[in-house]
Design a protein around this motif. Structure first.
Motif, PDB file in Angstrom:
ATOM      1  N   LEU A  95       0.834  -1.209   0.000  1.00 28.95           N
ATOM      2  CA  LEU A  95       0.000   0.000   0.000  1.00 28.95           C
ATOM      3  C   LEU A  95       0.871   1.262   0.000  1.00 28.95           C
ATOM      4  CD1 LEU A  95      -2.809  -1.086   2.513  1.00 28.95           C
ATOM      5  CD2 LEU A  95      -2.988  -0.938   0.018  1.00 28.95           C
ATOM      6  N   ARG A  96       2.013   1.202   0.695  1.00 26.95           N
ATOM      7  CA  ARG A  96       2.934   2.361   0.686  1.00 26.95           C
ATOM      8  C   ARG A  96       3.535   2.549  -0.700  1.00 26.95           C
ATOM      9  NH1 ARG A  96       5.753   1.030   6.534  1.00 26.95           N
ATOM     10  NH2 ARG A  96       4.108   1.988   7.794  1.00 26.95           N
ATOM     11  N   ASP A  97       3.847   1.437  -1.338  1.00 28.68           N
ATOM     12  CA  ASP A  97       4.386   1.491  -2.704  1.00 28.68           C
ATOM     13  C   ASP A  97       3.347   2.128  -3.628  1.00 28.68           C
ATOM     14  OD1 ASP A  97       6.527   0.268  -4.655  1.00 28.68           O
ATOM     15  OD2 ASP A  97       4.593  -0.323  -5.487  1.00 28.68           O
ATOM     16  N   LEU A  98       2.086   1.710  -3.475  1.00 24.92           N
ATOM     17  CA  LEU A  98       1.002   2.275  -4.292  1.00 24.92           C
ATOM     18  C   LEU A  98       0.801   3.760  -3.996  1.00 24.92           C
ATOM     19  CD1 LEU A  98      -1.701  -0.512  -4.434  1.00 24.92           C
ATOM     20  CD2 LEU A  98      -1.035   0.933  -6.346  1.00 24.92           C
ATOM     21  N   MET A  99       0.895   4.129  -2.724  1.00 19.68           N
ATOM     22  CA  MET A  99       0.722   5.538  -2.360  1.00 19.68           C
ATOM     23  C   MET A  99       1.799   6.392  -3.037  1.00 19.68           C
ATOM     24  SD  MET A  99      -1.036   7.748  -0.802  1.00 19.68           S
ATOM     25  CE  MET A  99      -1.812   7.800   0.812  1.00 19.68           C
TER      26      MET A  99
ATOM     27  N   CYS B  97      -7.332   3.322   3.698  1.00 19.88           N
ATOM     28  CA  CYS B  97      -6.800   1.973   3.988  1.00 19.88           C
ATOM     29  C   CYS B  97      -5.824   2.038   5.160  1.00 19.88           C
ATOM     30  CB  CYS B  97      -6.080   1.390   2.765  1.00 19.88           C
ATOM     31  SG  CYS B  97      -7.174   0.951   1.407  1.00 19.88           S
ATOM     32  N   PHE B  98      -4.936   3.042   5.140  1.00 16.17           N
ATOM     33  CA  PHE B  98      -3.953   3.155   6.228  1.00 16.17           C
ATOM     34  C   PHE B  98      -4.648   3.409   7.567  1.00 16.17           C
ATOM     35  CE2 PHE B  98      -1.101   4.049   2.595  1.00 16.17           C
ATOM     36  CZ  PHE B  98      -0.157   3.070   2.843  1.00 16.17           C
ATOM     37  N   GLU B  99      -5.708   4.223   7.526  1.00 16.86           N
ATOM     38  CA  GLU B  99      -6.460   4.458   8.768  1.00 16.86           C
ATOM     39  C   GLU B  99      -7.077   3.155   9.276  1.00 16.86           C
ATOM     40  OE1 GLU B  99      -9.296   7.715   8.571  1.00 16.86           O
ATOM     41  OE2 GLU B  99      -7.720   8.971   7.675  1.00 16.86           O
ATOM     42  N   LEU B 100      -7.680   2.394   8.343  1.00 12.43           N
ATOM     43  CA  LEU B 100      -8.303   1.130   8.732  1.00 12.43           C
ATOM     44  C   LEU B 100      -7.280   0.147   9.309  1.00 12.43           C
ATOM     45  CD1 LEU B 100     -10.663   0.697   5.640  1.00 12.43           C
ATOM     46  CD2 LEU B 100     -11.437   0.826   8.020  1.00 12.43           C
ATOM     47  N   LEU B 101      -6.070   0.204   8.772  1.00 14.12           N
ATOM     48  CA  LEU B 101      -5.028  -0.734   9.214  1.00 14.12           C
ATOM     49  C   LEU B 101      -4.194  -0.149  10.361  1.00 14.12           C
ATOM     50  CD1 LEU B 101      -3.875  -1.924   5.672  1.00 14.12           C
ATOM     51  CD2 LEU B 101      -5.198  -3.263   7.317  1.00 14.12           C
TER      52      LEU B 101
ATOM     53  N   GLU C 246      -7.602  -9.599   1.114  1.00 10.73           N
ATOM     54  CA  GLU C 246      -8.644 -10.644   1.149  1.00 10.73           C
ATOM     55  C   GLU C 246      -8.221 -11.777   2.070  1.00 10.73           C
ATOM     56  OE1 GLU C 246      -9.298 -11.754  -2.925  1.00 10.73           O
ATOM     57  OE2 GLU C 246     -11.049 -10.435  -3.115  1.00 10.73           O
ATOM     58  N   GLN C 247      -6.977 -12.212   1.860  1.00 11.24           N
ATOM     59  CA  GLN C 247      -6.461 -13.330   2.654  1.00 11.24           C
ATOM     60  C   GLN C 247      -6.471 -13.000   4.146  1.00 11.24           C
ATOM     61  OE1 GLN C 247      -2.549 -14.590   1.389  1.00 11.24           O
ATOM     62  NE2 GLN C 247      -2.244 -15.579   3.357  1.00 11.24           N
ATOM     63  N   LEU C 248      -6.214 -11.720   4.462  1.00 13.70           N
ATOM     64  CA  LEU C 248      -6.145 -11.296   5.863  1.00 13.70           C
ATOM     65  C   LEU C 248      -7.511 -10.918   6.423  1.00 13.70           C
ATOM     66  CD1 LEU C 248      -2.875  -9.186   5.488  1.00 13.70           C
ATOM     67  CD2 LEU C 248      -3.097 -11.268   6.865  1.00 13.70           C
ATOM     68  N   GLY C 249      -8.550 -10.950   5.553  1.00 19.37           N
ATOM     69  CA  GLY C 249      -9.901 -10.653   6.025  1.00 19.37           C
ATOM     70  C   GLY C 249     -10.185  -9.180   6.276  1.00 19.37           C
ATOM     71  N   HIS C 250      -9.431  -8.284   5.636  1.00 22.23           N
ATOM     72  CA  HIS C 250      -9.680  -6.832   5.791  1.00 22.23           C
ATOM     73  C   HIS C 250     -10.711  -6.383   4.758  1.00 22.23           C
ATOM     74  CE1 HIS C 250      -6.488  -6.451   8.663  1.00 22.23           C
ATOM     75  NE2 HIS C 250      -5.545  -6.784   7.809  1.00 22.23           N
TER      76      HIS C 250
ATOM     77  N   LYS D 172      -1.434 -11.708  12.213  1.00 20.80           N
ATOM     78  CA  LYS D 172      -2.451 -11.534  13.241  1.00 20.80           C
ATOM     79  C   LYS D 172      -2.049 -12.250  14.528  1.00 20.80           C
ATOM     80  CE  LYS D 172      -6.357 -10.610  10.377  1.00 20.80           C
ATOM     81  NZ  LYS D 172      -7.669 -11.029   9.921  1.00 20.80           N
ATOM     82  N   ALA D 173      -1.324 -13.357  14.384  1.00 18.54           N
ATOM     83  CA  ALA D 173      -0.868 -14.111  15.554  1.00 18.54           C
ATOM     84  C   ALA D 173       0.595 -13.777  15.842  1.00 18.54           C
ATOM     85  CB  ALA D 173      -1.020 -15.603  15.296  1.00 18.54           C
TER      86      ALA D 173
END
Lengths: 172, 172
Positions: free
Chosen positions: A14-18, A61-65, A124-128, B165-166
């Protein structure tokens, strides 16, 4: 900071994309000014507005994470922009320059399609779920921008550029 | 040399691709060695062999167009490879590194999909049928390589990496 989890890697992506999107916000106005075909200029201008919204979505996204957006400069986008700018200076004919702009812009769109696709798969894999939704919106915009550029290239823009087959005739 | 026809631009695009593919031939072995998942290593190795054939196809295009393959270093691919290498050094976990390798490789594949797509559109417009056929073959290989990487990412590779997460539990 070493990355040892998928969460670290997602934040890295996400930082790379930003960084990529911010570089693009600065670079697009020059491509808009260099475009001769009005439809191409409008498409690039519309994509500049979209890119600014994509930066805002990444902020969300960064706020959510609960993470900071600060990271290294995206070297992938840096190279793509340098290449896209260089070709502007090397083209003499308006139609050829427009075709070259489309070629450069499509490389940039494909970069972003790959990068958003990767980041979304990690989220997706991390469920975010909320992050997935935000990235999906931007990914769809990038894909649509790429398709619009393809249709412009196959439409009038490239066809109006001199082929080079009648080059000697033109020079004479 | 200024480019003032579509023929000039096609040759420019092919030179850019030639430089990109040659850089990739040198960079892929390091990515192969860094991969932990055997299926990922095999996929990258198979793509190295394809990349070498793609260089040969580009040579054939230059012969058909009666042109030299010598050109500037492709800065787009240079940036993508730098980025892909940097991430190898920043990842500590094998699974996370594999996911990062796939992310970098997919950016590279997308670059090539865009570049071959652009060059093929120019060659089609100019009526260079044999060049179109050669570029189509490489374009299809790039698209297939990208899909294989996507399926590897969605399959076992990313799922085996620690989510983060873990993380605290792992550290304790």
């Amino acid at each position: 900071m070493p990355m040892d989890t998928m969460q670290d890697l997602l934040v890295h992506e996400l930082r790379d994309l930003m960084s990529a999107e911010r570089q693009l916000v600065r670079a697009l106005p020059r491509m808009v000014r260099a475009a001769s075909d009005p439809a191409l200029g409008e498409a690039l201008e519309a994509h500049l507005a979209e890119t600014e919204e994509q930066v805002e979505r990444l902020e969300q996204c960064f706020e959510l994470l609960d993470s900071s957006s600060r990271g290294k400069k995206c070297k992938g986008m840096e190279g793509l922009i340098t290449e896209a700018k260089d070709v502007l200076e090397e083209t003499d004919d308006d139609g050829v320059r427009d075709a070259a702009i489309i070629g450069g812009a499509q490389r940039i769109e494909h970069y972003e399609i790959a990068a958003y696709g990767t980041a979304r798969a990690f989220a997706e894999q991390l469920g975010h779920e909320e992050v997935v939704q935000l990235l999906t919106q931007s990914l769809e915009e990038e894909a649509a921008a790429n398709e619009l550029l393809s249709s412009l290239a196959l439409g009038e823009v490239n066809a109006e550029a001199p082929s080079g087959k009648a080059r000697r005739m033109q020079v004479q």
